[in-house]
Design a protein around this motif. Structure first.
Motif, PDB file in Angstrom:
ATOM      1  N   PRO A   7       0.878  -1.110  -0.005  1.00 15.23           N
ATOM      2  CA  PRO A   7      -0.036   0.147  -0.213  1.00 15.23           C
ATOM      3  C   PRO A   7       0.531   1.215  -0.144  1.00 15.23           C
ATOM      4  CG  PRO A   7      -0.278  -1.508   2.034  1.00 15.23           C
ATOM      5  CD  PRO A   7       0.825  -2.077   1.651  1.00 15.23           C
ATOM      6  N   LEU A  15      -3.150   4.860  -1.509  1.00 13.00           N
ATOM      7  CA  LEU A  15      -3.524   3.149  -2.526  1.00 13.00           C
ATOM      8  C   LEU A  15      -3.129   1.901  -1.982  1.00 13.00           C
ATOM      9  CD1 LEU A  15      -1.186   5.275  -5.207  1.00 13.00           C
ATOM     10  CD2 LEU A  15      -3.616   5.321  -4.644  1.00 13.00           C
ATOM     11  N   LEU A  17      -3.795  -2.354  -2.383  1.00 17.84           N
ATOM     12  CA  LEU A  17      -3.804  -3.321  -3.205  1.00 17.84           C
ATOM     13  C   LEU A  17      -5.174  -4.048  -2.964  1.00 17.84           C
ATOM     14  CD1 LEU A  17      -0.621  -4.763  -1.755  1.00 17.84           C
ATOM     15  CD2 LEU A  17      -0.709  -3.262  -3.399  1.00 17.84           C
ATOM     16  N   TYR A  67      -4.114  -1.349  -7.367  1.00 22.16           N
ATOM     17  CA  TYR A  67      -4.241  -0.374  -6.554  1.00 22.16           C
ATOM     18  C   TYR A  67      -6.236   0.043  -7.065  1.00 22.16           C
ATOM     19  CZ  TYR A  67       0.085   0.205  -5.583  1.00 22.16           C
ATOM     20  OH  TYR A  67       2.129  -0.123  -5.224  1.00 22.16           O
ATOM     21  N   ARG A  82      -3.437   1.427 -11.383  1.00 28.59           N
ATOM     22  CA  ARG A  82      -2.227   0.532 -11.515  1.00 28.59           C
ATOM     23  C   ARG A  82      -1.117   0.572 -12.101  1.00 28.59           C
ATOM     24  NH1 ARG A  82      -5.491  -4.167 -14.859  1.00 28.59           N
ATOM     25  NH2 ARG A  82      -7.412  -3.015 -13.666  1.00 28.59           N
TER      26      ARG A  82
END
Length: 197
Positions: A7, A15, A17, A67, A82
């Motif tokens: 993260p 953000l 995962l 993310y 991403r």
């Protein structure tokens, strides 16, 4: 892995995962607006969100890190982004698959998300370049990429076949490692402007 999957925490955003727990919040986020109706964009519909997330999670197993974007102020999931086409041997990756709920467009959310991603790529991972790719006709996306400080490398003509059968010309932009300090300063200055407003 070339890019560590973890993260990324900022002042305005976190953000996270991407997991299946994000499917319903992302379906709600994409329902704020109708960006998924744009013929030149690759934004999932609310109904296709489960498939979209599951595909991203499969791709993450090969180093393409996806993310969910959480707004720290509201606590809501407001979009996704991403790393994709990650090339460890060449120390480069693309950033994309980025979309947001309408209510957070042109806010600090995207600015800080890009700052976190680029810092993770250049500073933590030692990348030499990052690419951004978008449809030639997606002028909003192209302007946002250019505001970051990315430079247009060129247009890949008839690069992809879209879902409706039309051919996509892809605009390719990049930032190289030598440009990262100036790009970082630009993004930090823009974030500071949000703080003062």
């Amino acid at each position: 892995m070339f890019i560590e999957a973890k993260p990324l925490q900022g002042q305005y955003v976190k953000l996270e995962l991407l997991t299946t727990a994000h499917i319903e919040p992302l379906a709600a986020a994409v329902s704020d607006g109708e960006s998924w109706r744009l013929w030149y964009a690759s934004v999932p519909t609310p109904a296709s969100m489960a498939h979209y997330v599951e595909q991203a999670m499969v791709a993450a197993q090969t180093g393409n890190i996806a993310y969910a974007v959480r707004d720290n102020c509201s606590g809501d999931i407001v979009g996704t982004t991403r790393f994709y086409d990650v090339q460890a041997a060449h120390k480069r990756a693309c950033i994309g698959y980025t979309w947001y709920a309408d209510r957070v467009r042109r806010s600090a959310i995207n600015t800080e998300s890009k700052l976190l991603l680029l810092n993770h790529l250049f500073t933590s991972s030692g990348a030499i370049a990052v690419e951004f790719r978008t449809h030639y006709f997606n002028h909003t996306s192209r302007q946002a990429i250019e505001r970051l400080g990315a430079k247009l490398d060129g247009i890949l003509r008839s690069h992809q076949i879209m879902g409706d059968g039309s051919l996509r010309d892809t605009a390719v932009y990049s930032i190289v490692a030598a440009e990262w300090p100036a790009v970082r300063n630009n993004l930090q200055a823009r974030l500071h402007a949000y703080t003062r407003s």
